[in-house]
Design a protein around this motif. Structure first.
Motif, PDB file in Angstrom:
ATOM      1  N   GLY A   1       0.788  -1.218   0.000  1.00 10.46           N
ATOM      2  CA  GLY A   1       0.000   0.000   0.000  1.00 10.46           C
ATOM      3  C   GLY A   1       0.825   1.275   0.000  1.00 10.46           C
TER       4      GLY A   1
ATOM      5  N   THR B   1      -6.624  -3.203  -5.371  1.00  9.67           N
ATOM      6  CA  THR B   1      -5.749  -3.419  -4.224  1.00  9.67           C
ATOM      7  C   THR B   1      -6.140  -4.641  -3.405  1.00  9.67           C
ATOM      8  OG1 THR B   1      -4.845  -2.429  -2.196  1.00  9.67           O
ATOM      9  CG2 THR B   1      -7.104  -1.835  -2.771  1.00  9.67           C
TER      10      THR B   1
ATOM     11  N   GLY C   1      -4.555  -2.724   2.410  1.00  6.37           N
ATOM     12  CA  GLY C   1      -5.507  -2.167   1.453  1.00  6.37           C
ATOM     13  C   GLY C   1      -6.480  -1.190   2.072  1.00  6.37           C
TER      14      GLY C   1
END
Length: 402
Positions: free
Chosen positions: A41, A59, A68
């Protein structure tokens, strides 16, 4: 596929710590999209900041450094509209109702499992991509319209461009009147209002609820200001009110009434009660001795930030936090008829009512002269009695009108 055609395709950012998962998604999308890959991330967020071509994000949830959910929160709280409005698809290794609900609450556009078929994956990504493209085109049209119109078609408030233009006109007028040789001093005040703990509101209730709160505040502001005032939205959680012919005290009085009304406001969403508060920064052209609109608004923004840093639900002016006692003290000083008239124009009727005995006492000699000259039947005895007997009445802090 030629490089020229490939560069024209929309770009998708895939964020997943599994190289195999990324390769699988890339294989399904590479004929319809440009693809950028990142391993977690944090790396995904850095890519979004530096790469304006990214139009959609896929994601994973569980990743090192930033998962995420964290990436999704950053995207939805971004001040950059191109990042804030990006479609985000959360992909999970298994169907989990709790994870799905959390993802949607944080602002995800879709939630899919890693075992989804290639055809369905491609169809859902293309659908979101087309929707995002349409939204961008509408936003560009709206921006073009707003540049030519004083009213933002989305909020119904003044555009930022019109606020600045109108403020410049008022500042120029104030300077001319200030030098007219008659001693009159025209003041302009600005109030910047921010919703307290807005990021927390988004996190707890979702972006859509936060937008409803913003819309509610914009309606309150639009209906409570004077005709000559101008209201514009500066950010999702921030509004500016420009008030010509209004001094610092009048603007602070309005800010306090607004603050009190918002405190008493209870909104309900899906049987959940939501309360909010606001912080206001106030600046005045004469008190702060500023010559430009940008300085005036900038000071108000700084003071709103000071109030927010101090815990929120505050009104902050040049000397710090302002309370009811400040407004009451100023209005208890030697009365000025010009000042009272300005307060009436500013909509601060309650404050003028509190000083009516003093106003009447100040005007009484003039009224007596008028009566002696034109004999119009002015009730001088009643007015004199009101001035003498009501002077001891005190301000009632229970008033909550706005």
């Amino acid at each position: 596929m030629s490089d020229e055609v490939k560069e024209a395709l929309p770009k998708v950012l895939i964020v997943d710590d599994s190289r195999m998962v990324r390769a699988s998604i890339v294989r399904h999308l590479r004929d319809r999209f440009q693809v950028r890959e990142e391993v977690d991330g944090e790396a995904g967020w850095e890519a979004l900041v530096i790469d304006p071509e990214i139009q959609l994000v896929i994601t994973d949830i569980g990743m090192p450094r930033l998962d995420g959910y964290g990436l999704l929160e950053r995207i939805r709280s971004s001040k950059l509209s191109r990042v804030h409005d990006l479609p985000v698809v959360v992909i999970s290794g298994e169907e989990d109702r709790e994870s799905r609900e959390k993802a949607y609450k944080l602002g995800a556009n879709d939630f899919i499992t890693k075992g989804i078929g290639a055809t369905e994956l491609l169809a859902r990504i293309e659908s979101l991509s087309r929707l995002a493209q349409t939204s961008r085109e509408l936003e560009q049209s709206r921006a073009a319209l707003a540049a030519q119109s004083p009213v933002d078609p989305t909020t119904g408030l003044a555009t930022g461009a019109y606020l600045n233009w109108h403020a410049e006109q008022e500042m120029a007028l104030a300077k001319r009147r200030g030098g007219d040789g008659r001693g009159a001093k025209t003041e302009i005040s600005t109030m910047v209002v921010e919703i307290d703990h807005y990021d927390q509101l988004v996190q707890w209730h979702g972006q859509h609820v936060a937008q409803l709160v913003t819309r509610k505040l914009s309606k309150i502001l639009a209906t409570k200001v004077r005709k000559e005032d101008t209201v514009a939205q500066l950010a999702p959680d921030q509004f500016a009110v420009l008030s010509p012919s209004t001094d610092l005290v009048g603007c602070c009085a309005f800010a306090l009434r607004l603050q009190r009304a918002i405190e008493n406001l209870v909104m309900t969403y899906r049987d959940e009660r939501i309360r909010i508060s606001v912080t206001a920064g106030v600046a005045c052209s004469s008190v702060d001795d500023v010559q430009t609109v940008s300085q005036l608004i900038g000071l108000a923004v700084q003071r709103a930030e000071q109030g927010r840093a101090a815990g929120g639900n505050k009104v902050v002016a040049d000397q710090g936090e302002v309370g009811r006692e400040f407004v009451e003290r100023v209005f208890r000083q030697a009365v000025s008829i010009d000042h009272a008239l300005l307060q009436l124009k500013a909509g601060a009727t309650d404050e003028v009512i509190e000083r009516l005995p003093e106003v009447v006492a100040t005007l009484l000699p003039l009224l007596e002269l008028l009566e002696s000259r034109i004999h119009c039947g002015l009730p001088l005895d009643v007015l004199g009695q009101h001035a003498s007997t009501a002077a001891a009445e005190t301000y009632d802090p229970r008033r909550t009108s706005i």
